[in-house]
Design a protein around this motif. Structure first.
Motif, PDB file in Angstrom:
ATOM      1  N   UNK A   1       0.828  -1.207   0.000  1.00  0.00           N
ATOM      2  CA  UNK A   1       0.000   0.000   0.000  1.00  0.00           C
ATOM      3  C   UNK A   1       0.861   1.255   0.000  1.00  0.00           C
ATOM      4  N   UNK A   2       2.003   1.192   0.667  1.00  0.00           N
ATOM      5  CA  UNK A   2       2.905   2.349   0.695  1.00  0.00           C
ATOM      6  C   UNK A   2       3.489   2.582  -0.698  1.00  0.00           C
ATOM      7  N   UNK A   3       3.803   1.500  -1.399  1.00  0.00           N
ATOM      8  CA  UNK A   3       4.324   1.638  -2.756  1.00  0.00           C
ATOM      9  C   UNK A   3       3.265   2.273  -3.647  1.00  0.00           C
ATOM     10  N   UNK A   4       2.005   1.839  -3.488  1.00  0.00           N
ATOM     11  CA  UNK A   4       0.927   2.409  -4.290  1.00  0.00           C
ATOM     12  C   UNK A   4       0.812   3.905  -4.004  1.00  0.00           C
ATOM     13  N   UNK A   5       0.894   4.278  -2.738  1.00  0.00           N
ATOM     14  CA  UNK A   5       0.812   5.695  -2.357  1.00  0.00           C
ATOM     15  C   UNK A   5       1.920   6.499  -3.024  1.00  0.00           C
ATOM     16  N   UNK A   6       3.155   5.956  -2.982  1.00  0.00           N
ATOM     17  CA  UNK A   6       4.291   6.639  -3.607  1.00  0.00           C
ATOM     18  C   UNK A   6       4.053   6.848  -5.090  1.00  0.00           C
TER      19      UNK A   6
END
Lengths: 678, 341
Positions: free
Chosen positions: A626-631
């Motif tokens: 999810x953090x990668x998607x946010x980035x």
């Protein structure tokens, strides 16, 4: 009778003695065990006693237990009770004072605490303070300890930061901070206004769906059930991104279909739409369970007394649904207040509390402000949560009652049925369109600008995104069985046993549902970034946050399942001289198997989609999808972000399909309820 | 009980120095530029030196918050890239520590030691400018803007996107640029006028570029290398620099105080400043001017005409920007942002 007077104390004393002598009480930060050799020995409790005389007391306690263990006594629980309480407090205190940088709690501290708690549990059980055997008493103590450490302590850390700064404790700081933050009223009004609006729309849509699903004979109802799954398996941001691309200034619907030029979607309208899309299914699950439990006899009576179908619906059915509606309304309010993924994408300049907390940390570098806003958000959520629990009571929680309905459910008035079905079909089509757009976005060059087909986002995903995906799946996989175990054990002790503090334990364990993720996230950083409980930067802290965020899923499933099982079954087993462990293993567990599996699947799914709490907790070594998607979304790579989301949705859909296959529809729906609520 | 401290310390040193000691051969990299660039840097460093890299990417503000939250127990070793201001703030607050890399002599002068004392080193620089959606402006029959003053004309009402300086370093650079270009009082008047034209304040610094690219607005105030990035990515925007001069950012490279793998971190910093390392940035759509004098300027930037040679820059005072940060943000938020548009 055994030969020794007090086996529990003897064993506990020997164990504690051994622990103090050879197991390192502390370990160096970031390591589980110190290096074998002199460092190891220098960190045992006995070596530390030179610096911290408190450790002598621990050793004396161990010796005293051994002594007491050898003597015959009239009240064998007393040394266990007193020693256990003193020992537990002592170990915690020693960890606190001795666990200073660069040392943190080590295996010895954990072992010593476990021993003290076990002996204390023996004392409580034998002394009749908890009417159950040592295992249950031990479970209760362990659960209480975990809840204190991983739910209450982080919340406390946030609250403390709002009234404490470098100058020490100052209650006035709270007011100062609020005075400094001029946007306060606007933000509070935004958050509450949005939450109430979304509460109303979600409840109405949920009601329409629930009536259509439970009372219509149409085949569409299966579709409605499937629809209720969507938000559970949707990674954050997805709905928000899709809405921008459909309704933005250049949006497909607004610009291409309607020819409008408006950016009105940013802010309240977009947020209200996105949150209604996400939370209406939650309201649906809650209301559906109430609709199904309405006794048709009442409606039949009304019809017999010559009321028409409309009159019956208005005067009998709807009033019966009132608690369900109120429950759904309050739950959606809590969800909306805590929502982070939608406001961060769609908010524009419409500020809400959950994102303001995030930005006061990452934008204004102001932890005090973050803590203060956290306190405000928490007080709103808690108020609603308390209303929901004590005003509405617990009756509307139970979904699968096991009691067969006492008649055929009444069909709806014809006109209403057609209207509802049409509305639901339209809403489903709308949701589906949004998800299709997400899938589509992963296969085109630049969504909305250049619609040429490409696989490059998936190629890049295969190359760069696999590490985070693997970590996510592994950590979610590790936390799922732990969550189910902790949750169902808690449900078991709370449902089946009476003991002092039972209400408090249940309440605080459900608290992690009411506390917004951003608040929990900063709480974890504040609580666990320093000795003695140093966990930041590890996979452990991610797993722990998953467990305690999702534990209510397990509790809900467990409570619902246990409520169906007559206690007589367990009593019969005990009467037949089965031990407690055997009773659990052979009688209880097989009966609640569906609840266990649904708790497993839903805690897995919720861990994979978590963002608000973990955005603060991911570290260089442990990154989550999810953090990668946010980035990627932040840098405008919607193609990659949506490709990633599509893969996650597929994985989670597979997990849920697996659950339906294994446990069957009804139990799965019961689990859904838990998943949706928590 | 001092003796035990000594024994503890000796044991600690022995365990550090001894074989199989606690120190692994890794470096923990905190990166703030584009995620793909950070990933490539991590891979290349592993390949070049054999030192394992654990990395995480977060925007420079977020990274600052993380480093501050972790200051009792630093987890990161080196902070790579991201707008300079948070690096400077971190240095002032003692979250990072000075390191005078032997590579400093090879750096362009203005990036060699931006705030003095080797507190942070310049990794790259990029001027501030605009990303303009030419097609949209043409369709609306509006001229292309030339100067900062043009942006405040009523013509562009509702057509400009800019980040909120409370959450974005880019937007703070914009504020400081205006105040230093026009002088404080005239600057504030100008900002009030500009505010009337802004359609949306975004949270992240480069997000306005996307809004312009998607035609949600016509003009985005962002760094020029980001304008080039959006153009190269396929968005219909043109990189434009203000004719009356503009400020710029310097991307920082800092050694985190209390770094658990300090020696590796220093090796990393030296390595990151070599031309061979810096040359790969352009492959990841990062078109800043790299700090090493020998690093070639990517052809794309020259094509778009927004390299430092062709952009009129002002003498941007980083120390002033850092010292007045709280005051400027407070005044902007209270006097400008709160007004109706």
């Amino acid at each position: 009778m055994t030969a020794v007077g007090n086996p529990a104390c003897l064993l506990g004393g020997l164990g504690l003695l051994l622990t103090t002598a050879v197991v390192p009480f502390l370990s160096r930060e970031g390591q589980l065990l110190p290096g074998v050799g002199r460092e190891w020995l220098s960190l045992t409790a006995l070596s530390l006693s030179g610096r911290f005389p408190g450790f002598w007391v621990l050793a004396v306690l161990a010796l005293a237990w051994v002594g007491a263990g050898l003597l015959r006594q009239d009240h064998p629980h007393r040394p266990a009770l007193w020693g256990g309480s003193v020992g537990s407090v002592l170990v915690l205190w020693l960890t606190w004072v001795a666990g200073v940088k660069p040392y943190a709690f080590g295996p010895g501290a954990m072992l010593a605490l476990a021993i003290c708690l076990l002996v204390l549990a023996y004392g409580l059980s034998q002394g009749g303070y908890i009417r159950a055997d040592t295992f249950v008493a031990g479970s209760i103590l362990a659960l209480a300890f975990f809840v204190l450490l991983f739910i209450l302590f982080p919340i406390f850390s946030v609250l403390r930061n709002s009234v404490m700064d470098a100058g020490g404790l100052r209650p006035g700081l709270l007011l100062e901070t609020l005075g400094r933050y001029t946007a306060l009223w606007r933000v509070v009004r935004n958050s509450l206004g949005l939450a109430i609006f979304v509460g109303v729309t979600s409840t109405l849509i949920g009601l329409a769906f629930a009536l259509a699903a439970a009372r219509s004979r149409s085949r569409l109802t299966i579709l409605l059930r499937a629809f209720s799954l969507l938000p559970l398996i949707t990674p954050p941001f997805v709905v928000g991104l899709a809405i921008i691309l459909l309704f933005g200034l250049q949006g497909f619907v607004t610009s291409q279909l309607l020819g409008l030029k408006t950016r009105g979607i940013f802010g309240f309208p977009g947020l209200a739409l996105a949150q209604t899309l996400s939370f209406a299914p939650v309201a649906f699950l809650v209301i559906a369970s109430v609709v199904e439990s309405v006794n048709p006899a009442l409606e039949e009576a009304s019809l017999t007394l010559r009321a028409g179908p409309w009159g019956t619906f208005r005067k009998v059915t709807l009033p019966l649904l009132r608690p369900g509606l109120a429950n759904a309304f309050l739950l959606t309010i809590i969800e909306s207040l805590a929502d982070f993924g939608n406001p961060i994408v769609l908010g524009g300049e419409f500020e809400v509390l959950s994102t303001e907390i995030y930005f006061s940390i990452i934008g204004r570098f102001d932890q005090t402000l973050a803590a203060t806003l956290g306190l405000i958000l928490l007080s709103f959520s808690l108020t609603v949560f308390l209303l929901q629990r004590y005003w509405l009571g617990e009756r509307s929680y139970v979904v699968v009652t096991g009691k067969p309905p006492s008649g055929k459910p009444m069909p709806l008035p014809r006109g209403l049925e057609i209207g509802l079905l049409a509305f639901c079909a339209a809403w489903c089509a709308f949701s589906l369109a949004i998800y299709l757009f997400v899938v589509y976005g992963g296969f085109v060059e630049i969504w909305g600008i250049n619609d040429a087909f490409t696989l490059r986002h998936y190629r890049q995903l295969m190359r760069d995104g696999m590490d985070a995906l693997q970590t996510t799946l592994i950590l979610a996989g590790i936390s799922a069985p732990l969550t189910a175990t902790v949750g169902i054990l808690l449900a078991y002790v709370v449902v089946r046993h009476r003991f002092p503090g039972r209400g408090a334990l249940e309440f605080s364990s459900m608290l992690s549902f009411a506390v917004p993720g951003t608040v929990i996230g900063i709480g974890y950083i504040m609580a666990f970034n320093q000795s003695p409980f140093l966990l930041t930067g590890t996979a452990t802290i991610l797993v722990i946050s998953f467990i305690f965020r999702n534990m209510p899923v397990g509790i809900r499933s467990g409570v619902a399942a246990l409520a169906q099982i007559d206690q007589a079954l367990e009593e019969a087993s005990v009467t037949l001289r089965a031990s407690f462990a055997t009773t659990i293993r052979r009688v209880v567990l097989p009966l609640i198997r569906p609840a266990i599996i649904s708790a497993l699947v839903f805690s897995f799914v919720r861990s994979v989609t978590a963002i608000s709490a973990v955005v603060f907790l991911v570290s260089a070594k442990w990154q989550l999808s999810t953090k990668v998607i946010l980035d990627q979304a932040e840098n405008g790579r919607y193609g990659l972000a949506t490709a990633y989301s599509t893969v996650l949705i597929l994985i989670m859909a597979a997990a849920i399909a697996f659950m339906y296959l294994v446990v069957g529809k009804r139990a799965a729906a019961g689990g859904l309820e838990g998943g949706g609520l928590a | 009980m001092n003796r035990w401290w000594w024994i503890g310390a000796v044991v600690l040193v022995l365990s550090l120095a001894g074989p199989g000691g606690a120190q692994e051969n890794v470096v923990v990299l905190y990166g703030s530029p584009d995620r793909d660039w950070v990933a490539a840097i991590a891979n290349k460093f592993e390949k070049d030196t054999g030192i394992k890299v654990q990395w995480i990417r977060a925007s420079s503000n977020e990274m600052y918050a993380r480093i501050e939250a972790e200051k009792a127990n630093p987890k990161g070793d080196v902070w790579f890239g991201g707008t300079g201001d948070p690096h400077f703030d971190a240095a002032e607050k003692g979250l990072t520590e000075p390191y005078c890399s032997p590579k400093m002599a090879e750096l362009r002068e203005f990036m060699r030691d931006p705030i003095g004392g080797c507190k942070t080193l310049g990794l790259y620089a990029g001027p501030l400018g605009w990303a303009v959606n030419e097609g949209l402006l043409k369709k609306l029959g509006k001229p292309m803007p030339q100067t900062w003053d043009d942006l405040a004309m009523p013509d562009y009402k509702g057509l400009i996107a800019i980040a909120n300086p409370n959450t974005s370093g880019t937007a703070y650079t914009t504020l400081v640029t205006i105040l230093q270009l026009k002088g404080e009082e005239k600057g504030w008047d100008y900002l009030a006028k500009l505010h009337k034209n802004v359609a949306q304040y975004t949270k992240s610094g480069s997000a306005p570029g996307q809004l312009a690219g998607r035609g949600e607005v016509a003009i985005a105030v962002i760094f020029l290398h980001d304008s080039v990035m959006f153009a190269e990515e396929g968005f219909p925007v043109k990189a434009l620099s203000p004719a009356d001069g503009t400020g710029y950012e310097i991307g920082g490279l800092s050694l985190i105080k209390g770094a658990p793998h300090k020696e590796n971190a220093k090796k990393f910093i030296d390595w990151a400043l070599t031309p061979e390392t810096q040359a790969i940035a352009k492959d990841f759509r990062s078109f800043q001017l790299q700090s090493n004098m020998k690093t070639p300027l990517p052809a794309v930037v020259i094509k778009h005409g927004v390299d430092f040679e062709h952009v009129k820059t002002i003498k941007y005072d980083f120390t002033w920007a850092s010292k007045n940060r709280d005051r400027i943000l407070k005044r902007w938020t209270e006097q400008i942002f709160s007004q109706a548009r």
